[in-house]
Design a protein around this motif. Structure first.
Motif, PDB file in Angstrom:
ATOM      1  N   PHE A 123       0.822  -1.209   0.000  1.00  0.00           N
ATOM      2  CA  PHE A 123       0.000   0.000   0.000  1.00  0.00           C
ATOM      3  C   PHE A 123       0.855   1.257   0.000  1.00  0.00           C
ATOM      4  N   LEU A 124       1.994   1.191   0.677  1.00  0.00           N
ATOM      5  CA  LEU A 124       2.889   2.346   0.649  1.00  0.00           C
ATOM      6  C   LEU A 124       3.360   2.610  -0.778  1.00  0.00           C
ATOM      7  N   LEU A 125       3.647   1.520  -1.475  1.00  0.00           N
ATOM      8  CA  LEU A 125       4.119   1.670  -2.843  1.00  0.00           C
ATOM      9  C   LEU A 125       3.006   2.223  -3.734  1.00  0.00           C
ATOM     10  N   ILE A 126       1.799   1.733  -3.512  1.00  0.00           N
ATOM     11  CA  ILE A 126       0.663   2.238  -4.285  1.00  0.00           C
ATOM     12  C   ILE A 126       0.469   3.724  -4.001  1.00  0.00           C
ATOM     13  N   ALA A 127       0.535   4.092  -2.715  1.00  0.00           N
ATOM     14  CA  ALA A 127       0.376   5.489  -2.344  1.00  0.00           C
ATOM     15  C   ALA A 127       1.469   6.338  -2.986  1.00  0.00           C
ATOM     16  N   ALA A 128       2.683   5.804  -3.014  1.00  0.00           N
ATOM     17  CA  ALA A 128       3.793   6.540  -3.616  1.00  0.00           C
ATOM     18  C   ALA A 128       3.556   6.721  -5.109  1.00  0.00           C
ATOM     19  N   TYR A 129       3.025   5.688  -5.729  1.00  0.00           N
ATOM     20  CA  TYR A 129       2.768   5.776  -7.165  1.00  0.00           C
ATOM     21  C   TYR A 129       1.722   6.845  -7.443  1.00  0.00           C
ATOM     22  N   LEU A 130       0.652   6.830  -6.636  1.00  0.00           N
ATOM     23  CA  LEU A 130      -0.403   7.826  -6.811  1.00  0.00           C
ATOM     24  C   LEU A 130       0.150   9.226  -6.583  1.00  0.00           C
ATOM     25  N   ALA A 131       0.983   9.373  -5.557  1.00  0.00           N
ATOM     26  CA  ALA A 131       1.531  10.685  -5.256  1.00  0.00           C
ATOM     27  C   ALA A 131       2.457  11.162  -6.363  1.00  0.00           C
ATOM     28  N   SER A 132       3.111  10.214  -7.018  1.00  0.00           N
ATOM     29  CA  SER A 132       4.059  10.588  -8.060  1.00  0.00           C
ATOM     30  C   SER A 132       3.367  10.963  -9.365  1.00  0.00           C
ATOM     31  N   TYR A 133       2.257  10.330  -9.638  1.00  0.00           N
ATOM     32  CA  TYR A 133       1.642  10.544 -10.953  1.00  0.00           C
ATOM     33  C   TYR A 133       0.371  11.376 -10.921  1.00  0.00           C
ATOM     34  N   ASN A 134      -0.164  11.696  -9.742  1.00  0.00           N
ATOM     35  CA  ASN A 134      -1.313  12.589  -9.682  1.00  0.00           C
ATOM     36  C   ASN A 134      -0.841  13.967  -9.260  1.00  0.00           C
ATOM     37  N   PRO A 135      -1.412  15.005  -9.849  1.00  0.00           N
ATOM     38  CA  PRO A 135      -1.102  16.347  -9.343  1.00  0.00           C
ATOM     39  C   PRO A 135      -1.653  16.495  -7.928  1.00  0.00           C
ATOM     40  N   GLY A 179       6.784  11.212 -16.531  1.00  0.00           N
ATOM     41  CA  GLY A 179       7.574  10.507 -15.520  1.00  0.00           C
ATOM     42  C   GLY A 179       7.163  10.912 -14.123  1.00  0.00           C
ATOM     43  N   PRO A 180       7.675  10.184 -13.138  1.00  0.00           N
ATOM     44  CA  PRO A 180       7.255  10.425 -11.761  1.00  0.00           C
ATOM     45  C   PRO A 180       7.706  11.782 -11.249  1.00  0.00           C
ATOM     46  N   LYS A 181       6.877  12.363 -10.398  1.00  0.00           N
ATOM     47  CA  LYS A 181       7.237  13.651  -9.794  1.00  0.00           C
ATOM     48  C   LYS A 181       7.548  13.434  -8.324  1.00  0.00           C
ATOM     49  N   PRO A 182       8.418  14.244  -7.771  1.00  0.00           N
ATOM     50  CA  PRO A 182       8.726  14.092  -6.346  1.00  0.00           C
ATOM     51  C   PRO A 182       7.561  14.514  -5.467  1.00  0.00           C
ATOM     52  N   PHE A 183       7.463  13.904  -4.301  1.00  0.00           N
ATOM     53  CA  PHE A 183       6.399  14.256  -3.363  1.00  0.00           C
ATOM     54  C   PHE A 183       6.977  14.190  -1.952  1.00  0.00           C
ATOM     55  N   HIS A 216      18.284  15.327  -0.301  1.00  0.00           N
ATOM     56  CA  HIS A 216      19.559  14.806   0.164  1.00  0.00           C
ATOM     57  C   HIS A 216      19.364  13.963   1.418  1.00  0.00           C
ATOM     58  N   ASP A 217      20.257  13.002   1.611  1.00  0.00           N
ATOM     59  CA  ASP A 217      20.158  12.107   2.760  1.00  0.00           C
ATOM     60  C   ASP A 217      20.141  12.862   4.086  1.00  0.00           C
ATOM     61  N   ASP A 218      20.870  13.970   4.110  1.00  0.00           N
ATOM     62  CA  ASP A 218      21.008  14.700   5.368  1.00  0.00           C
ATOM     63  C   ASP A 218      19.732  15.413   5.773  1.00  0.00           C
ATOM     64  N   GLN A 219      18.860  15.626   4.813  1.00  0.00           N
ATOM     65  CA  GLN A 219      17.662  16.391   5.131  1.00  0.00           C
ATOM     66  C   GLN A 219      16.671  15.523   5.891  1.00  0.00           C
ATOM     67  N   LEU A 220      16.610  15.716   7.184  1.00  0.00           N
ATOM     68  CA  LEU A 220      15.717  14.892   8.003  1.00  0.00           C
ATOM     69  C   LEU A 220      14.296  15.414   7.916  1.00  0.00           C
ATOM     70  N   ASP A 221      14.178  16.700   7.727  1.00  0.00           N
ATOM     71  CA  ASP A 221      12.890  17.358   7.763  1.00  0.00           C
ATOM     72  C   ASP A 221      12.219  17.246   6.395  1.00  0.00           C
ATOM     73  N   ALA A 222      11.030  16.680   6.371  1.00  0.00           N
ATOM     74  CA  ALA A 222      10.241  16.558   5.152  1.00  0.00           C
ATOM     75  C   ALA A 222      11.045  16.045   3.959  1.00  0.00           C
ATOM     76  N   PRO A 223      11.493  14.804   4.016  1.00  0.00           N
ATOM     77  CA  PRO A 223      12.211  14.243   2.872  1.00  0.00           C
ATOM     78  C   PRO A 223      11.280  14.047   1.680  1.00  0.00           C
ATOM     79  N   LYS A 224      11.849  14.073   0.491  1.00  0.00           N
ATOM     80  CA  LYS A 224      11.031  13.898  -0.707  1.00  0.00           C
ATOM     81  C   LYS A 224      11.407  12.623  -1.435  1.00  0.00           C
ATOM     82  N   TYR A 225      10.412  12.018  -2.030  1.00  0.00           N
ATOM     83  CA  TYR A 225      10.634  10.744  -2.707  1.00  0.00           C
ATOM     84  C   TYR A 225      10.041  10.781  -4.102  1.00  0.00           C
TER      85      TYR A 225
END
Lengths: 720, 445
Positions: free
Chosen positions: B318-330, B363-367, B408-417
Motif C-alpha cells: 500500500f505504501l508503494l501504491i500510495a507513492a505511485y499515486l503521489a508521483s503521478y497525480n497532481p 515521468g514520476p514527480k517528487p512528493f 539529500h540524505d542529510d535532510q531529516l525534515d520533510a524528505p522527498k521521494y
C-alpha cells in the motif's frame, strides 16, 4: 589517574577491559522480577528453553536452505573446474566472470544467516577465498576494493575476533602503502596458490578437498545488490574483468526484489562481462509456515503463546516485514517476559521436571495458584468439602496440581495431532472456510470453541459432499498424522479411523450389486407435480422431495461417510477446546499481547504525544498529576506550549502564543492574577518560550512558513 | 597485406608477427608506427586514439608494444581510484618498485614529476617510453590539471616519453576550458562486414576445418549484422551457437560442405538467440543446457527480465501504491480522489495548460513524506497506527530501489521521494490487494 608527564595537557585514558564489571544476564533477569524467590530457577528454565529453540531454528534454517546452497556450491565447483578445461567452448567463455544471482526475497535482515552459512560452506568445501561485502560499507570504489582485499587476505591469517580487529587495522595501513588495487590481490593469490601447490606442510588449512581444484576460485558475495551504488559496481566489475585471466573470480549477487534489477543496475557493456545464472530461494511465507510448524505446533516446547500474541506476531510478519528472524525474536521476547513476570512459570517445563517443581512450591506460590482465574473456575465446580481442602490445605493442593499439570500435558499431546487432522481435511475445501494455512486454524482454535463457529459448520457441510476417493485419501492422511502419536486416546482414535478406512475399502466389493432402485418413490411425487402450477406450492413440494429423498435414501457409502465425519467431529470437540478452558493454562500460556506489540512495533509518535500530553507518566512527579487530561501549569515548558498549540488553527500567531504561554506560566509561579505584572512577558519567559517552540519544531509539530509574517504552520502528521 | 607494415627501425620478422596478430588494422598500425618513429627517436608527446567499443584500440597498442619490445606502461583509468595509483603504476613499470616506493602517501602531480626526473637522470631513456591510458574519458573527472600535464609530460620530465590516450569519446569532449596541448588524433573506424568475418573466422574450432567455420561465421553475420556490430558480442554469439550448428554434422546427417542444409538447421536457433541472448538475459552456460534439453521441454527457461514479480509485505504494497499515486497525480487532485464528499469535479475543471500531456509520459514527480502518508492512510482499508515499522518500510523500499529519495540524505525534515516502479508493476501489486489503482489515477479519469 596520573601520568608521568611533566607538562600540562589532555590525556586519554582508555578504560581497561577488566575493570568493567558487567552484570550477567541472570542479574538483569532477576532484577525487578516478579516473585523473586524462584527467579533463578526460572531464569535457568528460560535460558534452556531459548537455547533449544535457537538451535532448532538454526537447524531448520539450514535444512530449508540446503537445496539452494547445494546448487550454489555445485555452481561454484563447476565454474572452477570449467576454467581449467581447455575445450574450445570454455576457452571462448573464459573472459566472462561466472555470477550467481541469488534471489532471496525482500526480508533483507534474514539474509545474513543464509549468507553466513553459504560462506561457511564455501570455505569448507570449495575455496578458502570468500569475501562478502555489504553496500553500506562500500560507498566508493576505493572502499569496496579495500573491503574485498581485507576480507580475502585477512581471513586466512586471523582466527579470533579480537585479532581480526587488530589485523584489520594493520592491514589497512599496509594497504595504504601498496595502494589497494586488484593487482595486489593477484600477486597475493599467486603466491598463495603456489605455496599450496608445492605443498608446504607448515601451512595446514585443513581443507577437506582431496582432489580439489588447483586454483580455488575467489568468491565475492554482494549481500545486497540493490543498495549498491551502480557506478561503483560497474567500475568494480570492469576492473575485475581485466584480471579474470589471472584471478579466478566469481560473484554471488544477493537480490532482494527481482532479477531484472541486474539489468537496471548494469549497462550492457558491463553485464556482458558476466555469465549470470539464476537461483531462487524459498519464499518467506513458506519459511514461516515451517517455523510455525516446527516451533509452535508441537508439544515439544512447554512454552505457548495465546491467540492474541500469535496474532500480533503473525500480523507483524505479514503486514510489516516478512522477517522470520524478527518473528523468532518476538517469540524470544514473549518467552523472557513470561518467565520474568509470571512466578508460576517455574512449572512451565518438561512434565517430570514440572511435577518435581510442584512439590517445591512454597506457600506464596500456592496462594498465587489459588488466585489463578482458571483454578478458581475449577474450584467452583468441585464439591464444597473439596473446595475447602483446595483453598486451605497446601499439601492437598500440591497433589491436585500435579494431576492438573499432567492433564495439561495430555491436552497438548492430543491437541496438535487432531489440529493437523482437521487441517488436512479442510485445507483443500473450496474457498478455505477454515483457512489455507494451519496457523489460521490454530488461531481460530486458540480463540474459541472451533466447532461453534459458522465456518466450521460450512466446512463440515462441504466435507459431506466429498466423493469417496477424495474422502478416503484425506482420511488416509489423517491416519498417517495420528500414527506417531503416543497418547492412549489418540491411539484408540487411530484404531477407529483405520477401522473406518477398511470399511470404506470394503464398500467397493460390497457395492458391486446395484443399489436398490428408488425410481418409483421419486416418480410418484413427480406425477403429482405436473398438476400443480402455483410457484410456492412447487417450491414446497420440491423441498419435501429433497427431504424425503435424503431421509429415505442413504447409500452405504453415505452412511459410512456421515459416521466418519461424526467421528471427526467428536474428536474435534473433545480435543480442540481452547487452552483458556484448561486449568492452570496460565502456567504455559503467555497472554500479554500489548507488551509484545509495544516492544516489537513501536509507535514513536504516540509516545511523544503521550509524553507531551501527560508528562506525569514519564517524569513521575506528583505535582504534574492532573485529572481530565489537562496539563498542569507546572509542566515543562514544551508541554504547555504543545497544549496551547493544539488549540490553534493551521497557522499560529507567535505573539498570541507567547502571551498565552506567559499567562499560564505566571499562574504557575503563583503570581497574583490581579497584579500588573501578571502575564507580562519578561526576558526569561521569552527565552523559555522560544526554546520550547524550537523544540516543538525539532519534533516536527510545527514549521516556519512564509505565508504570513510572525506565524508558524502546524503540521498534519506532527511528530512523524 | 603484411607489406603495409614496414619501418626501418624494427626487424622485418617482428613486424611480420605484428601484422599477423592485427588483421584489418594494418593501416592504423602503420600510421602508429610512423608516428612512433625509430626507437631512439623522440616521438610526438601525446597521441589520442578514439573509436567505438571493440574496434581494437587496446589490442593494437598492446600487440605493437609487446612484440616490438618497447618500454611501456599500460594503465586502465577505471582502476585508478586515486591519481597516486596511476603514478605508482607508471613508475613501477618504468623504473621498478624502488622508484614506486619513493612516492609519498598521497602523491601529487609534482611529486610524480620530481621522482620521474630523478629516476630518469639515473637511467635515461634509450628508447621512447610509452604510457598507454585506457578509458581515458575518466581522466576528465580527476583533478583539472592532470590531463593537460599528461599531454605535455615529455616537456615536464624532459624524457623521451609519449602518452597514448585510448577512448570511446571524441577529443572535443575532452578539451579543458583553459586550453591545453593538442594531441595527435587517430580514429579507429568500425570494422566492416568483411573485416568482421575475417576476424571472427580466426578463432575457429580446432576439430573443424577453416572453411567450415568460415561458412558458419558467414551465416551468423547474415543474421546478426543488421542488429549488432559489436565484435565482442558477435564473438560471444558465435561461441554460443556453434555446437548447435555442428549437431547435424556429428549425427552424420550432412556433410561439411552442405551449407544450405546447415543453414536451414541453424537459422531458427539464431533467430531465437536474437531475442534472448543479446541482452545476456540467460547465461551462456544455461543457454547451452537449454539447447541440449530443448527437444524435451520447449523453452522452459526464462530470462532475467521475465522475473519481475516481487513479494512485499501488505503495508509495503500500500505504501508503494500510495507513492505511485503521489508521483503521478497532481497534488491538487488529491481532494478529488481521497475526500469522501468531494462533489462532482470534472477533469476539465482541473486541466491547466501544461497538464494536457499525460503524467505518465512526463515521468514520476517528487512528493513529500507527508503527502505519501496522507494518501497511504486513506488508501489502506484498515486503521493503521503510525508505527516505527511503517517508516522503516519506507526506507527499505528506498534501499530496494522501488522508491528513490530525491532530497539529500542529510535532510531529516520533510524528505522527498519519487516512485520508481512501472505501471505494470504497480498494477500487478494492486491486483494482489484488490485495489483498483486505475480508478485513482488522474491520467485515466
Amino acid at each position: 589517574m596520573s601520568t608521568s608527564s611533566v607538562s600540562k595537557g589532555c590525556f586519554v585514558f582508555k578504560p581497561s577491559a577488566k575493570k568493567k564489571k558487567t552484570l550477567s544476564l541472570a542479574d538483569h533477569f532477576i532484577h525487578g522480577c516478579e516473585g523473586a524467590e524462584n527467579s533463578e530457577k526460572r531464569f535457568k528454565l528460560c535460558q534452556d528453553l531459548w537455547d533449544q529453540i535457537k538451535t532448532d531454528t538454526e537447524v531448520l534454517q539450514d535444512e530449508l536452505n540446503r537445496n539452494i546452497l547445494d546448487s550454489l556450491l555445485d555452481f561454484t565447483r563447476k565454474c572452477s573446474s570449467t576454467r581449467q578445461h581447455s575445450d574450445w567452448a570454455s576457452q571462448m567463455r573464459a573472459s566472462e566472470i561466472p555470477t550467481a544471482a541469488l534471489v532471496l526475497g525482500v526480508n533483507v535482515p534474514d539474509h545474513d544467516m543464509t549468507f553466513q552459512s553459504l560462506s561457511d560452506l564455501l570455505q569448507q568445501s570449495v575455496t578458502p577465498y570468500v569475501a562478502s561485502v555489504q553496500a553500506k560499507e562500500c560507498g566508493a570504489l576505493k572502499h569496496l576494493i579495500k573491503r574485498v582485499l581485507e576480507r580475502l587476505m585477512g581471513t586466512v591469517v586471523t582466527v579470533d575476533d579480537e585479532e581480526e580487529e587488530e589485523a584489520e587495522q594493520t592491514s589497512a595501513q599496509h594497504h595504504k602503502s601498496v595502494h589497494c588495487s586488484l593487482s595486489t590481490l593477484c600477486d597475493w593469490y599467486n603466491t598463495k596458490t603456489k605455496k599450496s601447490n608445492t605443498g608446504t606442510p607448515g601451512k595446514k588449512r585443513s581443507s577437506p578437498v582431496r582432489d580439489g581444484p588447483q586454483q580455488p576460485p575467489v568468491v565475492i558475495i554482494f549481500k545486497d545488490l540493490e543498495a549498491f551504488n551502480p557506478r561503483v559496481l560497474q567500475d568494480f566489475i570492469l576492473i575485475c574483468s581485466r584480471y579474470i585471466e589471472r584471478l579466478p573470480l566469481m560473484f554471488i549477487f544477493g537480490i532482494a526484489t527481482s532479477p531484472s534489477t541486474i539489468q537496471h543496475l548494469l549497462p550492457h557493456s558491463v553485464s556482458s562481462l558476466l555469465c549470470i545464472e539464476l537461483f531462487q530461494s524459498l519464499s518467506c511465507t513458506q519459511h514461516l509456515a515451517t517455523v510455525i510448524d516446527k516451533l509452535i505446533l508441537t508439544k515439544q516446547f512447554p512454552f505457548k503463546l495465546n491467540g492474541k500474541v500469535m496474532q500480533v506476531l503473525i500480523s507483524i510478519f505479514l503486514y510489516h516485514d516478512f522477517s522470520v528472524r524478527k518473528f523468532i525474536k518476538g517469540i524470544q521476547l514473549a518467552l523472557l517476559e513470561h518467565f520474568h513476570s509470571q512466578p508460576l512459570s517455574v512449572l512451565c517445563c518438561k512434565k517430570k521436571e514440572a511435577l518435581l517443581n510442584v512439590m517445591q512450591l512454597d506457600h506464596l506460590d500456592l496462594e498465587r495458584i489459588r488466585h489463578l482465574l482458571s483454578f478458581k473456575r475449577y474450584v467452583e465446580k468441585q464439591e464444597p468439602r473439596e473446595q475447602v481442602d483446595l483453598l486451605t490445605d497446601d499439601t492437598h493442593l500440591k497433589e491436585v496440581c500435579q494431576k492438573l499439570i499432567k492433564d495439561l500435558h495430555k491436552y497438548h499431546k492430543n491437541y496438535y495431532p487432531i489440529l493437523r487432522c482437521l487441517h488436512t481435511l479442510t485445507s483443500s475445501l473450496p474457498r478455505y472456510p477454515l483457512g489455507k494455512q494451519i496457523r489460521e486454524l490454530h488461531l481460530i482454535c486458540l480463540e474459541k470453541n472451533v466447532w461453534e463457529s459458522e465456518d466450521y459448520q460450512s466446512a463440515m457441510k462441504l466435507l459431506k459432499m466429498l466423493a469417496k476417493d477424495e474422502l478416503i485419501a484425506l482420511l488416509q492422511r489423517c491416519a498417517e498424522i495420528l500414527q506417531p502419536a503416543k497418547s492412549k486416546k489418540i491411539k484408540s482414535a487411530l484404531v477407529q479411523l483405520e477401522d473406518m478406512l477398511t470399511k470404506f475399502k470394503q464398500l467397493d466389493t460390497v457395492a458391486a450389486e446395484p443399489p436398490p432402485t428408488v425410481e418409483d418413490s421419486i416418480t410418484s411425487p413427480l406425477k403429482h407435480l405436473q398438476k400443480k402450477t402455483d410457484l410456492a406450492q412447487l417450491q414446497k413440494t420440491l423441498l419435501e422431495m429433497n427431504e424425503s429423498r435424503r431421509a429415505k435414501k442413504l447409500s452405504p457409502f453415505e452412511v459410512l461417510r456421515n459416521e466418519a465425519l461424526e467421528f471427526i467431529d467428536s474428536l474435534v470437540k473433545s480435543h480442540l477446546s481452547p487452552p483458556e478452558s484448561q486449568v492452570l493454562n496460565e502456567v504455559c500460556y503467555y497472554t500479554s499481547s500489548a507488551t509484545v506489540r509495544r516492544h516489537l512495533n513501536a509507535t514513536p509518535r504516540t509516545s511523544i504525544q503521550a509524553a507531551l500530553n501527560s508528562p506525569f507518566y514519564y517524569l513521575q512527579n506528583d505535582r504534574l498529576k492532573t485529572e481530565d487530561g489537562t496539563v498542569s501549569n507546572a509542566a515543562p515548558d514544551i508541554c504547555i506550549v504543545y497544549k496551547l498549540h493544539l488549540e490553534c488553527g493551521r497557522l499560529i500567531n507567535l505573539y498570541d502564543w507567547l502571551e498565552a504561554y506567559a499567562t499560564v506560566v505566571s499562574a504557575a509561579e503563583g503570581n497574583d492574577p490581579d497584579s500588573d505584572n501578571f502575564g507580562k512577558v519578561d526576558e526569561v519567559k521569552h527565552a523559555r518560550f522560544i526554546r520550547a517552540v524550537s523544540e516543538l519544531e525539532f519534533l516536527g509539530f510545527i514549521k516556519s512558513t512564509k505565508q504570513k509574517t510572525d506565524h508558524v504552520a502546524r503540521l498534519t502528521w506532527g511528530g512523524c | 597485406m603484411a607489406a603495409l607494415l614496414q619501418h626501418p627501425g624494427y626487424e622485418e620478422e617482428r613486424l611480420q608477427r605484428v601484422a599477423e596478430q592485427l588483421p584489418c588494422r594494418e593501416v592504423q598500425a602503420g600510421i602508429l608506427l610512423s608516428l612512433m618513429g625509430q626507437p631512439h627517436q623522440y616521438s610526438y608527446p601525446s597521441i589520442f586514439i578514439y573509436g567505438h567499443r571493440a574496434s581494437g584500440k587496446s589490442h593494437v597498442m598492446h600487440v605493437l608494444l609487446k612484440e616490438l619490445e618497447l618500454p611501456h606502461a599500460t594503465v586502465s583509468c577505471v582502476e585508478c581510484v586515486s591519481v597516486a595509483l596511476l603514478f605508482e603504476q607508471v613508475l613501477l613499470s618504468f623504473f621498478g618498485c624502488d622508484a614506486a616506493s619513493l612516492l609519498p602517501r598521497s602523491a601529487s602531480l609534482s611529486d610524480f614529476v620530481r621522482i620521474y626526473r630523478q629516476q630518469c637522470s639515473q637511467s635515461p631513456a634509450k628508447q621512447t617510453r610509452y604510457i598507454v591510458m585506457e578509458k581515458a574519458e575518466l581522466l576528465r573527472d580527476t583533478d583539472a590539471n592532470l590531463l593537460p600535464a599528461l599531454l605535455r609530460l615529455q616537456e615536464l620530465v624532459e624524457d623521451n616519453v609519449t602518452i597514448i590516450l585510448l577512448s570511446e569519446i571524441v577529443w572535443d569532449k575532452f578539451r579543458p576550458n583553459t586550453g591545453c596541448f593538442e594531441p595527435l588524433l587517430l580514429h579507429f573506424p568500425d570494422y566492416s562486414k568483411g573485416e568482421l568475418h575475417t576476424i571472427l573466422s580466426q578463432d575457429r574450432h580446432p576439430s573443424y576445418s577453416d572453411e567450415f567455420y568460415s561458412s558458419y561465421i558467414n551465416i551468423l553475420l547474415g543474421v546478426f549484422y543488421s542488429v549488432c556490430r559489436d565484435l565482442r558480442e558477435l564473438r560471444h554469439l558465435a561461441a554460443l551457437n556453434f555446437s548447435k550448428f555442428c549437431e547435424p554434422l556429428e549425427e552424420g546427417k550432412v556433410k561439411e560442405t552442405d551449407t544450405h542444409k546447415l543453414w536451414r538447421n541453424i537459422e531458427p536457433h539464431l533467430k531465437k538467440a536474437m531475442q534472448t541472448v543479446y541482452l545476456r538475459e540467460v547465461s551462456s552456460v544455461q543457454w547451452e543446457q537449454m539447447q541440449q534439453t530443448e527437444e524435451k521441454e520447449n523453452g522452459a527457461l526464462r530470462g532475467l527480465s521475465a522475473h519481475t514479480h516481487v513479494e512485499l509485505p501488505y503495508y509495503s504494497k500500500f505504501l508503494l501504491i500510495a507513492a505511485y499515486l503521489a508521483s503521478y497525480n497532481p497534488a491538487r487532485t488529491d481532494k478529488r480522489f481521497f475526500l469522501k464528499h468531494h462533489g462532482k469535479i470534472r477533469k476539465t475543471n482541473f486541466l491547466k495548460k501544461n497538464e494536457k500531456t499525460s503524467n505518465h509520459l512526463l515521468g514520476p514527480k517528487p512528493f513529500p513524506l507527508d503527502r505519501l502518508l496522507a494518501i497511504f492512510y486513506s488508501v489502506v482499508d484498515s486503521r493503521v497506527a503510525p508505527t516505527a515499522s511503517i517508516f522503516s518500510q519506507i526506507s527499505s523500499l528506498v534501499t530496494l530501489q522501488l522508491l528513490t529519495q530525491v532530497s539529500h540524505d542529510d535532510q531529516l525534515d520533510a524528505p522527498k521521494y519519487k516512485c520508481a516502479v512501472s505501471m505494470d508493476f504497480i498494477c500487478a501489486i494492486s491486483r494482489t490487494v484488490n485495489f483498483e489503482i486505475v480508478k485513482y489515477l488522474y491520467d485515466f479519469l
